[in-house]
Design a protein around this motif. Structure first.
Motif, PDB file in Angstrom:
ATOM      1  N   GLN A 113      43.421  35.743  31.862  1.00 54.14           N
ATOM      2  CA  GLN A 113      45.392  35.091  32.870  1.00 54.14           C
ATOM      3  C   GLN A 113      45.824  36.466  32.939  1.00 54.14           C
ATOM      4  OE1 GLN A 113      46.993  32.992  29.628  1.00 54.14           O
ATOM      5  NE2 GLN A 113      45.907  30.968  29.658  1.00 54.14           N
ATOM      6  N   ALA A 114      45.194  37.427  31.991  1.00 50.69           N
ATOM      7  CA  ALA A 114      46.142  39.092  31.911  1.00 50.69           C
ATOM      8  C   ALA A 114      45.019  40.082  33.160  1.00 50.69           C
ATOM      9  CB  ALA A 114      45.910  39.427  30.862  1.00 50.69           C
ATOM     10  N   THR A 115      44.564  39.590  34.010  1.00 46.46           N
ATOM     11  CA  THR A 115      43.490  40.794  34.797  1.00 46.46           C
ATOM     12  C   THR A 115      44.546  41.365  35.957  1.00 46.46           C
ATOM     13  OG1 THR A 115      41.220  39.841  34.326  1.00 46.46           O
ATOM     14  CG2 THR A 115      41.848  41.095  36.098  1.00 46.46           C
ATOM     15  N   ARG A 116      44.147  41.910  36.172  1.00 44.01           N
ATOM     16  CA  ARG A 116      45.369  42.946  37.209  1.00 44.01           C
ATOM     17  C   ARG A 116      44.999  42.606  38.324  1.00 44.01           C
ATOM     18  NH1 ARG A 116      46.073  48.989  38.080  1.00 44.01           N
ATOM     19  NH2 ARG A 116      43.730  48.466  38.262  1.00 44.01           N
ATOM     20  N   TYR A 117      45.636  42.153  39.153  1.00 37.69           N
ATOM     21  CA  TYR A 117      45.434  41.701  40.947  1.00 37.69           C
ATOM     22  C   TYR A 117      44.653  42.991  41.043  1.00 37.69           C
ATOM     23  CZ  TYR A 117      46.349  39.972  45.057  1.00 37.69           C
ATOM     24  OH  TYR A 117      45.296  39.383  46.113  1.00 37.69           O
ATOM     25  N   GLY A 118      44.444  44.037  41.628  1.00 36.77           N
ATOM     26  CA  GLY A 118      44.501  45.106  42.022  1.00 36.77           C
ATOM     27  C   GLY A 118      42.329  44.901  41.479  1.00 36.77           C
ATOM     28  N   ASP A 119      42.240  44.455  40.194  1.00 40.96           N
ATOM     29  CA  ASP A 119      40.607  44.562  39.674  1.00 40.96           C
ATOM     30  C   ASP A 119      40.046  43.526  40.658  1.00 40.96           C
ATOM     31  OD1 ASP A 119      41.101  46.687  38.243  1.00 40.96           O
ATOM     32  OD2 ASP A 119      41.641  45.297  36.123  1.00 40.96           O
ATOM     33  N   PHE A 120      41.308  42.032  40.634  1.00 36.54           N
ATOM     34  CA  PHE A 120      40.248  41.260  41.027  1.00 36.54           C
ATOM     35  C   PHE A 120      39.979  41.695  42.964  1.00 36.54           C
ATOM     36  CE2 PHE A 120      41.272  37.745  43.872  1.00 36.54           C
ATOM     37  CZ  PHE A 120      40.633  36.693  43.570  1.00 36.54           C
ATOM     38  N   MET A 121      41.236  41.566  43.027  1.00 40.76           N
ATOM     39  CA  MET A 121      40.766  42.193  44.819  1.00 40.76           C
ATOM     40  C   MET A 121      39.265  43.554  45.468  1.00 40.76           C
ATOM     41  SD  MET A 121      42.352  40.536  46.749  1.00 40.76           S
ATOM     42  CE  MET A 121      42.314  40.965  48.334  1.00 40.76           C
ATOM     43  N   GLN A 122      39.102  44.092  43.836  1.00 44.15           N
ATOM     44  CA  GLN A 122      38.493  45.298  43.741  1.00 44.15           C
ATOM     45  C   GLN A 122      36.990  44.711  43.903  1.00 44.15           C
ATOM     46  OE1 GLN A 122      38.668  48.159  41.065  1.00 44.15           O
ATOM     47  NE2 GLN A 122      37.488  49.853  42.519  1.00 44.15           N
ATOM     48  N   MET A 124      36.009  41.129  44.313  1.00 50.29           N
ATOM     49  CA  MET A 124      36.748  40.227  46.136  1.00 50.29           C
ATOM     50  C   MET A 124      35.946  41.441  46.942  1.00 50.29           C
ATOM     51  SD  MET A 124      37.091  37.117  45.883  1.00 50.29           S
ATOM     52  CE  MET A 124      37.938  37.054  47.111  1.00 50.29           C
ATOM     53  N   ASN A 125      36.339  42.332  46.910  1.00 52.15           N
ATOM     54  CA  ASN A 125      35.954  43.414  48.240  1.00 52.15           C
ATOM     55  C   ASN A 125      34.302  43.925  48.788  1.00 52.15           C
ATOM     56  OD1 ASN A 125      38.652  43.484  50.252  1.00 52.15           O
ATOM     57  ND2 ASN A 125      39.551  45.495  48.440  1.00 52.15           N
ATOM     58  N   ASP A 129      31.673  42.961  51.224  1.00 54.32           N
ATOM     59  CA  ASP A 129      31.191  44.276  51.995  1.00 54.32           C
ATOM     60  C   ASP A 129      29.995  43.852  52.050  1.00 54.32           C
ATOM     61  OD1 ASP A 129      33.411  45.251  52.334  1.00 54.32           O
ATOM     62  OD2 ASP A 129      33.386  46.914  51.144  1.00 54.32           O
ATOM     63  N   ALA A 130      29.209  42.842  50.761  1.00 53.87           N
ATOM     64  CA  ALA A 130      27.657  43.252  50.311  1.00 53.87           C
ATOM     65  C   ALA A 130      27.455  41.722  51.264  1.00 53.87           C
ATOM     66  CB  ALA A 130      27.617  42.526  48.779  1.00 53.87           C
ATOM     67  N   GLY A 131      28.386  40.111  51.652  1.00 52.41           N
ATOM     68  CA  GLY A 131      28.035  39.694  52.621  1.00 52.41           C
ATOM     69  C   GLY A 131      28.117  38.236  51.913  1.00 52.41           C
ATOM     70  N   PHE A 132      28.993  38.100  50.547  1.00 53.09           N
ATOM     71  CA  PHE A 132      29.393  37.621  49.746  1.00 53.09           C
ATOM     72  C   PHE A 132      30.482  36.573  50.423  1.00 53.09           C
ATOM     73  CE2 PHE A 132      25.859  39.462  46.841  1.00 53.09           C
ATOM     74  CZ  PHE A 132      25.733  38.331  46.558  1.00 53.09           C
ATOM     75  N   SER A 134      31.807  33.189  50.301  1.00 48.57           N
ATOM     76  CA  SER A 134      31.980  31.825  49.688  1.00 48.57           C
ATOM     77  C   SER A 134      31.809  32.307  48.231  1.00 48.57           C
ATOM     78  CB  SER A 134      30.265  30.695  50.004  1.00 48.57           C
ATOM     79  OG  SER A 134      30.694  29.562  49.585  1.00 48.57           O
ATOM     80  N   VAL A 135      33.985  32.769  48.314  1.00 46.11           N
ATOM     81  CA  VAL A 135      33.869  32.169  46.561  1.00 46.11           C
ATOM     82  C   VAL A 135      35.203  31.094  46.139  1.00 46.11           C
ATOM     83  CG1 VAL A 135      34.796  34.167  45.404  1.00 46.11           C
ATOM     84  CG2 VAL A 135      33.244  35.486  46.779  1.00 46.11           C
ATOM     85  N   ALA A 136      34.699  31.418  44.707  1.00 47.88           N
ATOM     86  CA  ALA A 136      35.261  29.890  43.931  1.00 47.88           C
ATOM     87  C   ALA A 136      35.812  30.578  42.981  1.00 47.88           C
ATOM     88  CB  ALA A 136      34.544  29.120  43.767  1.00 47.88           C
ATOM     89  N   LEU A 137      37.358  30.835  42.787  1.00 43.62           N
ATOM     90  CA  LEU A 137      37.768  30.909  41.054  1.00 43.62           C
ATOM     91  C   LEU A 137      37.329  29.812  39.900  1.00 43.62           C
ATOM     92  CD1 LEU A 137      41.151  32.011  42.583  1.00 43.62           C
ATOM     93  CD2 LEU A 137      38.961  33.059  42.062  1.00 43.62           C
ATOM     94  N   VAL A 138      37.347  30.359  39.079  1.00 43.83           N
ATOM     95  CA  VAL A 138      36.898  28.891  37.436  1.00 43.83           C
ATOM     96  C   VAL A 138      37.988  29.063  37.121  1.00 43.83           C
ATOM     97  CG1 VAL A 138      36.265  28.862  35.926  1.00 43.83           C
ATOM     98  CG2 VAL A 138      34.849  29.532  37.632  1.00 43.83           C
ATOM     99  N   GLY A 139      38.511  28.002  36.834  1.00 44.15           N
ATOM    100  CA  GLY A 139      40.071  27.747  35.581  1.00 44.15           C
ATOM    101  C   GLY A 139      39.768  26.947  34.745  1.00 44.15           C
ATOM    102  N   GLU A 140      40.878  27.459  33.801  1.00 39.65           N
ATOM    103  CA  GLU A 140      41.034  26.383  33.311  1.00 39.65           C
ATOM    104  C   GLU A 140      40.956  24.550  33.484  1.00 39.65           C
ATOM    105  OE1 GLU A 140      41.542  26.097  28.255  1.00 39.65           O
ATOM    106  OE2 GLU A 140      41.639  27.344  28.831  1.00 39.65           O
ATOM    107  N   ASP A 141      39.673  23.355  33.104  1.00 37.60           N
ATOM    108  CA  ASP A 141      40.350  22.002  32.892  1.00 37.60           C
ATOM    109  C   ASP A 141      41.429  21.886  32.549  1.00 37.60           C
ATOM    110  OD1 ASP A 141      38.568  22.265  35.257  1.00 37.60           O
ATOM    111  OD2 ASP A 141      37.072  21.009  33.986  1.00 37.60           O
ATOM    112  N   LYS A 142      42.910  20.833  33.328  1.00 35.32           N
ATOM    113  CA  LYS A 142      43.644  20.444  32.016  1.00 35.32           C
ATOM    114  C   LYS A 142      44.085  19.371  32.883  1.00 35.32           C
ATOM    115  CE  LYS A 142      48.147  21.493  30.311  1.00 35.32           C
ATOM    116  NZ  LYS A 142      49.637  22.473  30.161  1.00 35.32           N
ATOM    117  N   ALA A 143      44.699  17.809  32.159  1.00 36.71           N
ATOM    118  CA  ALA A 143      44.480  16.913  33.305  1.00 36.71           C
ATOM    119  C   ALA A 143      46.484  17.521  33.830  1.00 36.71           C
ATOM    120  CB  ALA A 143      44.210  16.226  31.883  1.00 36.71           C
TER     121      ALA A 143
END
Length: 146
Positions: A113-122, A124-125, A129-132, A134-143
């Protein structure tokens, strides 16, 4: 006085029939299956601890062998349980999936939850660059709240 009727006299090789069920093979098989499931469940769970944000989206069907990338609060990045760098993320992931097509491979990113947005974007980039793509984000399930 009683007498046996019939041709078989029951000589010295005659054995009485046993109608009891032998459960030993059944117990052996169940113990082996229990051990297999215990080992498989321990291998299937990711070992890097990340506090996931809450998600209310409907879950989708997972691929047969998912690839998880974990980003921790301090910026460290992991592929499965193996730590890597953002620069080497694409090549390490390509080595891990082997001969499979990276454009068809779905990658799951688990971010604290406290991950910096810059780390996440780095991350993703590096994946793009490697050709991936199809990326999905994992979250904790809640009804969902009604």
């Amino acid at each position: 006085m009683a007498a046996k009727l019939g041709g078989s006299g029951g000589g010295k090789y005659h054995v009485e029939q046993n109608s009891d069920i032998n459960v030993t093979p059944f117990v052996d098989i169940m113990l082996v299956l229990l051990i297999i499931f215990m080992v498989a469940s321990a291998v299937a769970t990711p070992g890097v601890e990340v506090k996931l944000p809450i998600s209310v989206a409907k879950p989708t069907q997972s691929p047969p062998k998912p690839v998880f990338i974990s980003i921790q609060t301090d910026g460290r990045v992991f592929i499965g349980d193996n730590e890597t760098t953002y620069e080497g993320l694409g090549t390490a992931l390509t080595e891990q999936i082997g001969r499979r097509d990276p454009t068809k491979e779905r990658i799951y990113i688990r971010g604290d939850q406290a991950t910096r947005y810059g780390d996440f974007m780095q991350a993703m980039n590096s994946l793009q660059d490697a050709g991936f793509y199809s990326v999905a984000l994992v979250g904790e399930d809640k009804a969902p709240v009604s």
